[in-house]
Design a protein around this motif. Structure first.
Motif, PDB file in Angstrom:
ATOM      1  N   GLY A 181       0.787  -1.227   0.000  1.00  0.00           N
ATOM      2  CA  GLY A 181       0.000   0.000   0.000  1.00  0.00           C
ATOM      3  C   GLY A 181       0.818   1.275   0.000  1.00  0.00           C
ATOM      4  O   GLY A 181       0.275   2.360   0.172  1.00  0.00           O
ATOM      5  N   LEU A 182       2.135   1.135  -0.179  1.00  0.00           N
ATOM      6  CA  LEU A 182       2.975   2.336  -0.305  1.00  0.00           C
ATOM      7  C   LEU A 182       4.262   1.981  -1.039  1.00  0.00           C
ATOM      8  O   LEU A 182       4.679   0.827  -1.047  1.00  0.00           O
ATOM      9  N   PRO A 183       4.876   2.998  -1.685  1.00  0.00           N
ATOM     10  CA  PRO A 183       6.066   2.714  -2.497  1.00  0.00           C
ATOM     11  C   PRO A 183       7.365   2.681  -1.698  1.00  0.00           C
ATOM     12  O   PRO A 183       8.325   2.052  -2.094  1.00  0.00           O
ATOM     13  N   LYS A 184       7.373   3.385  -0.555  1.00  0.00           N
ATOM     14  CA  LYS A 184       8.641   3.545   0.156  1.00  0.00           C
ATOM     15  C   LYS A 184       8.370   3.942   1.601  1.00  0.00           C
ATOM     16  O   LYS A 184       7.423   4.682   1.864  1.00  0.00           O
ATOM     17  N   GLU A 185       9.180   3.440   2.508  1.00  0.00           N
ATOM     18  CA  GLU A 185       9.058   3.875   3.898  1.00  0.00           C
ATOM     19  C   GLU A 185      10.406   3.734   4.601  1.00  0.00           C
ATOM     20  O   GLU A 185      11.273   2.977   4.163  1.00  0.00           O
ATOM     21  N   ARG A 186      10.568   4.502   5.643  1.00  0.00           N
ATOM     22  CA  ARG A 186      11.795   4.413   6.436  1.00  0.00           C
ATOM     23  C   ARG A 186      11.508   3.484   7.608  1.00  0.00           C
ATOM     24  O   ARG A 186      10.514   3.650   8.313  1.00  0.00           O
ATOM     25  N   VAL A 187      12.384   2.486   7.773  1.00  0.00           N
ATOM     26  CA  VAL A 187      12.137   1.455   8.785  1.00  0.00           C
ATOM     27  C   VAL A 187      13.291   1.424   9.783  1.00  0.00           C
ATOM     28  O   VAL A 187      14.447   1.407   9.395  1.00  0.00           O
ATOM     29  N   GLU A 188      12.942   1.438  11.057  1.00  0.00           N
ATOM     30  CA  GLU A 188      13.950   1.222  12.105  1.00  0.00           C
ATOM     31  C   GLU A 188      13.919  -0.249  12.427  1.00  0.00           C
ATOM     32  O   GLU A 188      12.857  -0.793  12.741  1.00  0.00           O
ATOM     33  N   THR A 189      15.071  -0.897  12.349  1.00  0.00           N
ATOM     34  CA  THR A 189      15.065  -2.346  12.483  1.00  0.00           C
ATOM     35  C   THR A 189      16.286  -2.860  13.241  1.00  0.00           C
ATOM     36  O   THR A 189      17.351  -2.235  13.217  1.00  0.00           O
ATOM     37  N   GLU A 190      16.083  -4.011  13.888  1.00  0.00           N
ATOM     38  CA  GLU A 190      17.197  -4.711  14.544  1.00  0.00           C
ATOM     39  C   GLU A 190      17.710  -5.816  13.629  1.00  0.00           C
ATOM     40  O   GLU A 190      18.671  -6.523  13.988  1.00  0.00           O
ATOM     41  N   ALA A 191      17.079  -5.990  12.473  1.00  0.00           N
ATOM     42  CA  ALA A 191      17.411  -7.116  11.594  1.00  0.00           C
ATOM     43  C   ALA A 191      18.856  -7.063  11.125  1.00  0.00           C
ATOM     44  O   ALA A 191      19.380  -6.005  10.787  1.00  0.00           O
ATOM     45  N   GLU A 192      19.489  -8.228  11.101  1.00  0.00           N
ATOM     46  CA  GLU A 192      20.876  -8.348  10.623  1.00  0.00           C
ATOM     47  C   GLU A 192      20.912  -8.778   9.159  1.00  0.00           C
ATOM     48  O   GLU A 192      21.935  -8.632   8.492  1.00  0.00           O
ATOM     49  N   THR A 193      19.818  -9.416   8.714  1.00  0.00           N
ATOM     50  CA  THR A 193      19.774  -9.906   7.324  1.00  0.00           C
ATOM     51  C   THR A 193      18.442  -9.497   6.694  1.00  0.00           C
ATOM     52  O   THR A 193      17.499  -9.098   7.387  1.00  0.00           O
ATOM     53  N   VAL A 194      18.373  -9.636   5.372  1.00  0.00           N
ATOM     54  CA  VAL A 194      17.122  -9.355   4.660  1.00  0.00           C
ATOM     55  C   VAL A 194      16.006 -10.259   5.190  1.00  0.00           C
ATOM     56  O   VAL A 194      14.888  -9.798   5.438  1.00  0.00           O
ATOM     57  N   ALA A 195      16.327 -11.535   5.413  1.00  0.00           N
ATOM     58  CA  ALA A 195      15.311 -12.486   5.887  1.00  0.00           C
ATOM     59  C   ALA A 195      14.733 -12.045   7.238  1.00  0.00           C
ATOM     60  O   ALA A 195      13.519 -12.148   7.472  1.00  0.00           O
ATOM     61  N   GLN A 196      15.586 -11.531   8.117  1.00  0.00           N
ATOM     62  CA  GLN A 196      15.101 -11.053   9.425  1.00  0.00           C
ATOM     63  C   GLN A 196      14.231  -9.804   9.270  1.00  0.00           C
ATOM     64  O   GLN A 196      13.249  -9.627   9.984  1.00  0.00           O
ATOM     65  N   LEU A 197      14.609  -8.952   8.303  1.00  0.00           N
ATOM     66  CA  LEU A 197      13.790  -7.763   8.026  1.00  0.00           C
ATOM     67  C   LEU A 197      12.403  -8.186   7.526  1.00  0.00           C
ATOM     68  O   LEU A 197      11.381  -7.630   7.944  1.00  0.00           O
ATOM     69  N   VAL A 198      12.382  -9.195   6.670  1.00  0.00           N
ATOM     70  CA  VAL A 198      11.100  -9.709   6.160  1.00  0.00           C
ATOM     71  C   VAL A 198      10.237 -10.212   7.319  1.00  0.00           C
ATOM     72  O   VAL A 198       9.039  -9.928   7.378  1.00  0.00           O
ATOM     73  N   GLU A 199      10.869 -10.940   8.256  1.00  0.00           N
ATOM     74  CA  GLU A 199      10.119 -11.452   9.418  1.00  0.00           C
ATOM     75  C   GLU A 199       9.516 -10.306  10.235  1.00  0.00           C
ATOM     76  O   GLU A 199       8.357 -10.375  10.663  1.00  0.00           O
ATOM     77  N   GLU A 200      10.300  -9.252  10.444  1.00  0.00           N
ATOM     78  CA  GLU A 200       9.787  -8.089  11.181  1.00  0.00           C
ATOM     79  C   GLU A 200       8.607  -7.451  10.469  1.00  0.00           C
ATOM     80  O   GLU A 200       7.594  -7.114  11.083  1.00  0.00           O
ATOM     81  N   LEU A 201       8.754  -7.299   9.143  1.00  0.00           N
ATOM     82  CA  LEU A 201       7.679  -6.662   8.365  1.00  0.00           C
ATOM     83  C   LEU A 201       6.412  -7.513   8.377  1.00  0.00           C
ATOM     84  O   LEU A 201       5.302  -7.007   8.545  1.00  0.00           O
ATOM     85  N   ARG A 202       6.598  -8.824   8.234  1.00  0.00           N
ATOM     86  CA  ARG A 202       5.457  -9.748   8.244  1.00  0.00           C
ATOM     87  C   ARG A 202       4.640  -9.632   9.528  1.00  0.00           C
ATOM     88  O   ARG A 202       3.426  -9.794   9.515  1.00  0.00           O
ATOM     89  N   GLY A 203       5.356  -9.392  10.626  1.00  0.00           N
ATOM     90  CA  GLY A 203       4.696  -9.329  11.924  1.00  0.00           C
ATOM     91  C   GLY A 203       3.925  -8.042  12.172  1.00  0.00           C
ATOM     92  O   GLY A 203       3.178  -7.924  13.144  1.00  0.00           O
ATOM     93  N   ARG A 204       4.105  -7.060  11.293  1.00  0.00           N
ATOM     94  CA  ARG A 204       3.474  -5.757  11.505  1.00  0.00           C
ATOM     95  C   ARG A 204       1.974  -5.764  11.312  1.00  0.00           C
ATOM     96  O   ARG A 204       1.218  -5.399  12.187  1.00  0.00           O
ATOM     97  N   GLU A 205       1.573  -6.121  10.103  1.00  0.00           N
ATOM     98  CA  GLU A 205       0.146  -6.042   9.727  1.00  0.00           C
ATOM     99  C   GLU A 205      -0.135  -7.076   8.656  1.00  0.00           C
ATOM    100  O   GLU A 205       0.779  -7.545   7.983  1.00  0.00           O
ATOM    101  N   GLU A 206      -1.414  -7.345   8.477  1.00  0.00           N
ATOM    102  CA  GLU A 206      -1.845  -8.349   7.514  1.00  0.00           C
ATOM    103  C   GLU A 206      -1.350  -8.050   6.080  1.00  0.00           C
ATOM    104  O   GLU A 206      -0.962  -8.948   5.341  1.00  0.00           O
ATOM    105  N   ARG A 207      -1.378  -6.752   5.699  1.00  0.00           N
ATOM    106  CA  ARG A 207      -0.976  -6.425   4.323  1.00  0.00           C
ATOM    107  C   ARG A 207       0.483  -6.792   4.067  1.00  0.00           C
ATOM    108  O   ARG A 207       0.856  -7.182   2.965  1.00  0.00           O
ATOM    109  N   TYR A 208       1.338  -6.688   5.089  1.00  0.00           N
ATOM    110  CA  TYR A 208       2.736  -7.103   4.923  1.00  0.00           C
ATOM    111  C   TYR A 208       2.825  -8.627   4.845  1.00  0.00           C
ATOM    112  O   TYR A 208       3.570  -9.177   4.045  1.00  0.00           O
ATOM    113  N   ALA A 209       2.070  -9.289   5.699  1.00  0.00           N
ATOM    114  CA  ALA A 209       2.063 -10.752   5.698  1.00  0.00           C
ATOM    115  C   ALA A 209       1.633 -11.266   4.325  1.00  0.00           C
ATOM    116  O   ALA A 209       2.192 -12.237   3.796  1.00  0.00           O
TER     117      ALA A 209
END
Lengths: 146, 84
Positions: B17-45
């Motif tokens: 639902g958006l083209p770009k956003e600034r994310v504060e993350t503890e993720a060390e890898t892309v896969a961990q970032l994906v996990e964080e995003l998935r946990g946010r809201e249904e649209r990310y999942a």
């Protein structure tokens, strides 16, 4: 090497004439133009999205690799983005070399790579709705021959 | 904590639902970032439900989901490309 990513249309004939004129003495020039195809007869427009910045980098990398693999006098890549009507030109590549084989092979290589390694995505809008064009396995397979 | 610009293209952009956003993350890898995003809201999942249908670029270079995020400024998610 000339790489252009643009929304405006272009005239393939004029581009080819200008390219050919500046590779004086090359002996062989090959060009390919991609055109918006309307297989269903219901296409209103094709909208091409891209990733500004990465697109130019990816195209430059692909063109530079072609120049390493084949003996080329010059390379031209033009790729459009935004809304395009059926039968409009989407993109063109041109290659120039001393002999035809280098120019043909390099043009095919450029096409194969920019199909699946340059960040463009196509959406078709038609009377039946809209849908993203899916990548084909055959496009990915085409890379293995290089 | 690192701050990364996350970009979405094509149907990934539409689902998120958006083209770009600034994310504060503890993720060390892309896969961990994906996990964080998935946990946010249904649209990310929904957008990240099938990683085999997605490609990722870190700082505008195509890479894979195991890629580290150390020093990364920009991560982009998109479907397989259809140029030409």
């Amino acid at each position: 090497m000339e790489i252009r990513v643009q929304s405006e249309t272009f005239l393939p004939g004029e581009e080819l004439d200008a390219f050919t004129a500046r590779v004086d003495g090359a002996g062989a020039v090959v060009s390919f133009t991609g055109i918006v195809r309307d297989d269903s007869g219901a296409l209103a427009e094709m909208v091409i999205e891209h990733y500004p910045g990465m697109t130019e980098r990816a195209l430059e990398k692909i063109a530079a690799e072609a120049c390493e693999r084949w003996s080329l006098a010059d390379v031209l890549v033009i790729h459009r983005f935004g809304p395009l009507a059926p039968n409009e030109q989407i993109m063109m590549v041109a290659t120039a070399s001393r002999h035809r084989k280098d120019a043909f092979d390099a043009a095919e290589f450029l096409m194969d790579y920019l199909k699946s390694r340059a960040p463009f995505w196509k959406k078709e809008r038609s009377r039946n709705g809209e849908s993203w064009v899916a990548a084909k396995d055959s496009d990915e397979d085409a890379l293995t021959r290089w | 904590m690192r701050v990364i610009d996350v970009l979405y293209f094509a149907w990934v952009r539409e689902r998120v639902g958006l083209p770009k956003e600034r994310v504060e993350t503890e993720a060390e890898t892309v896969a961990q970032l994906v996990e964080e995003l998935r946990g946010r809201e249904e649209r990310y999942a929904l957008a990240f439900s099938d990683l085999s249908a997605l490609r990722v670029a870190v700082d505008q270079e195509l890479t894979d989901f195991d890629a580290p995020l150390a020093g990364a400024r920009e991560v982009a998610f998109f479907p397989p490309m259809t140029g030409g």
